[in-house]
Design an enzyme around this catalytic site. Structure first.
Site, PDB file in Angstrom:
ATOM      1  N   GLY A  17       0.743  -1.231  -0.113  1.00 59.81           N
ATOM      2  CA  GLY A  17      -0.139   0.055  -0.225  1.00 59.81           C
ATOM      3  C   GLY A  17       0.847   1.148   0.196  1.00 59.81           C
ATOM      4  N   GLU A  81      -8.461  -1.125   2.924  1.00 59.86           N
ATOM      5  CA  GLU A  81      -7.531  -1.464   3.835  1.00 59.86           C
ATOM      6  C   GLU A  81      -7.874  -2.114   5.078  1.00 59.86           C
ATOM      7  OE1 GLU A  81      -4.550   1.939   4.608  1.00 59.86           O
ATOM      8  OE2 GLU A  81      -5.627   2.997   2.855  1.00 59.86           O
ATOM      9  N   HIS A  86      -4.447  -8.757  15.326  1.00 52.39           N
ATOM     10  CA  HIS A  86      -3.609  -9.801  15.521  1.00 52.39           C
ATOM     11  C   HIS A  86      -2.128  -9.437  15.378  1.00 52.39           C
ATOM     12  CE1 HIS A  86      -1.924 -13.870  15.800  1.00 52.39           C
ATOM     13  NE2 HIS A  86      -1.534 -13.755  14.801  1.00 52.39           N
TER      14      HIS A  86
END
Length: 156
Positions: A17, A81, A86
């Site tokens: 990204g 996005e 985690h």
């Protein structure tokens, strides 16, 4: 209008990204390719959503997702996005990300500062965690969508 598209199932490759999620925000996000973003319903409202995410054949984790133009960064291309709640040991560019969007948190908005943006994202994460513990969302964590047949390459 967001709810009529949900739950929304989507799968695609993770691409690089803008490189700001982890660096500027301390909140890493996985980005879908433009093709995957363009496959989303054109009338799905921009904003912040929550749901479940799974990388490759890994475990299913809670996630928060942003669909939109990121007004704070004045993007010209719509992006999707996913922030997976985690900690991963390493990047997973090139892996297949499977997501189920189960709920909507808020519309997209601009922020006066990076700190305000980070605070809002942290609140979104807390809201997502609460919502995803509810039985109607929890049951989607076990959806067969997340179980890729061994060795099968999807979306290729």
């Amino acid at each position: 209008g967001a709810m009529r598209h949900l739950p929304y199932f989507c799968r695609g490759e993770v691409v690089k990204g803008f490189g700001r999620g982890s660096k500027e925000l301390g909140i890493p996000t996985a980005n879908f390719s433009e093709q995957v973003v363009e496959s989303f319903p054109s009338d799905i409202p921009t904003g912040i959503y929550y749901g479940w995410a799974c990388v490759g054949n890994g475990d299913v984790h809670k996630m928060v997702l942003s669909i939109g133009w990121n007004p704070f960064y004045k993007n010209i291309k719509k992006s999707v996005e996913t922030h997976i709640i985690h900690t991963f040991k390493e990047d997973f560019y090139g892996e297949i990300l499977s997501i189920v969007i189960t709920g909507y948190i808020r519309p997209e908005k601009n922020f006066d500062s990076l700190d305000a943006l980070i605070l809002a994202i942290q609140e979104d994460i807390e809201e997502a965690k609460r919502q995803l513990d509810l039985p109607e969302h929890l049951k989607l964590k076990e959806d067969n969508f997340f179980h890729l047949p061994e060795g099968k390459i999807v979306n290729n």
